[in-house]
Write an enzyme that holds these catalytic residues in place. Structure first.
Site: not given
Ligand code: 8X3
Length: 254
Positions: A139, A152
């Site tokens: 990502s 994340y």
């Molecule tokens: C998803 C992109 O912008 O939500 O992997 O981090 S973001």
């Protein structure tokens, strides 16, 4: 029996029950590939398997025993030359100050350890094939931290680091390692899951963005990378909608 590089191609795609994983399975099948579609949810996989050329396999990629069973089944069915790790996701938008350990653990387990388990299980097969490919979907969250993204960001950075090490380690085995880093993609589940089912908040993420990426857009990029001649390695592909010039700069017309 492992196929020779000159016969038709076979891939295993994880996270295949929805979103980018499902779109990738469809897209590769349309291109003539045989695709093993791996996901946890049997009922969603069954729908996908209605497309000819898709073989559904139920498996939690972070469960070592289930991964071993899938590896044995794929070996019995002729093997693969390409492993596409899409399974993963985000949970929560808490600041680091309020970070929930269980959310961070889930993100690390699915994004990093799931990729590790699948890659370890299938590397011997990919090496033996002679022209193997591993493609990991990370990502843009691996490139730039943002408020509320800490867990994340950490998980995707971890998966990115794994991918970089793998490329260095596997070159001598002629296994190419590709990383695809999508930005803002509008899928039915990614943001809804991240926001724990709050549909209104999930839609607000895409508010006024004329054309966020779709799962099909990303599947197109993945298909391009794995359909290229094997000696061509697209190391890292960053793909965003035009309306998202950077993580912090999203054009909203409302
Ligand atoms: C998803 C992109 O912008 O939500 O992997 O981090 S973001």
């Amino acid at each position: 029996m492992i196929q020779s590089p000159h016969e038709s191609r076979s891939a295993l795609v994880t996270g295949a029950s929805s979103g980018i994983g499902a779109a990738t399975a469809h897209r590769l099948t349309t291109d003539g590939w045989r695709v093993f579609a791996v996901a946890r949810r049997a009922e969603k996989l069954e729908l996908l398997a209605e497309q000819e050329g898709i073989i559904p396999l139920v498996c939690d990629v972070s469960d070592a025993e289930q991964v071993a069973q899938v590896q044995r089944r794929v070996a019995e069915e002729g093997g693969i030359d390409t492993l596409i790790n899409v399974a993963g996701g985000a949970l929560g938008v808490d600041s680091v100050a309020d970070g929930r350990v269980e959310d961070w653990e889930w993100m690390y387990r699915t994004n990093v350890l799931g990729t590790l388990q699948m890659t370890r299980a299938f590397l011997p097969m990919l090496r033996e094939h002679g022209e193997g490919t591993v493609l990991n979907l990370t990502s843009t969250a691996a490139q730039a931290a943002y408020e509320g993204g800490g867990g994340y960001n950490a998980a995707k950075s971890g998966q990115q680091a794994l991918t970089g090490a793998l490329r260095l380690e596997e070159a001598e085995h002629n296994v190419r390692v590709v990383e695809v880093l999508p930005g803002l993609v509008h899928t039915e589940e990614f943001t809804a899951k991240r926001l724990r089912g709050d549909a209104a908040a999930a839609e607000a993420v895409y508010r006024g963005v004329e054309k966020p990426l779709t799962a099909d857009d990303v599947a197109e990029v993945i298909a391009h990378a794995v359909n290229l001649p094997h000696h061509v390695n697209l190391d890292q592909i960053v793909v965003r909608p035009v309306a998202q010039a950077a993580q912090h700069k999203v054009i909203r017309r409302d």
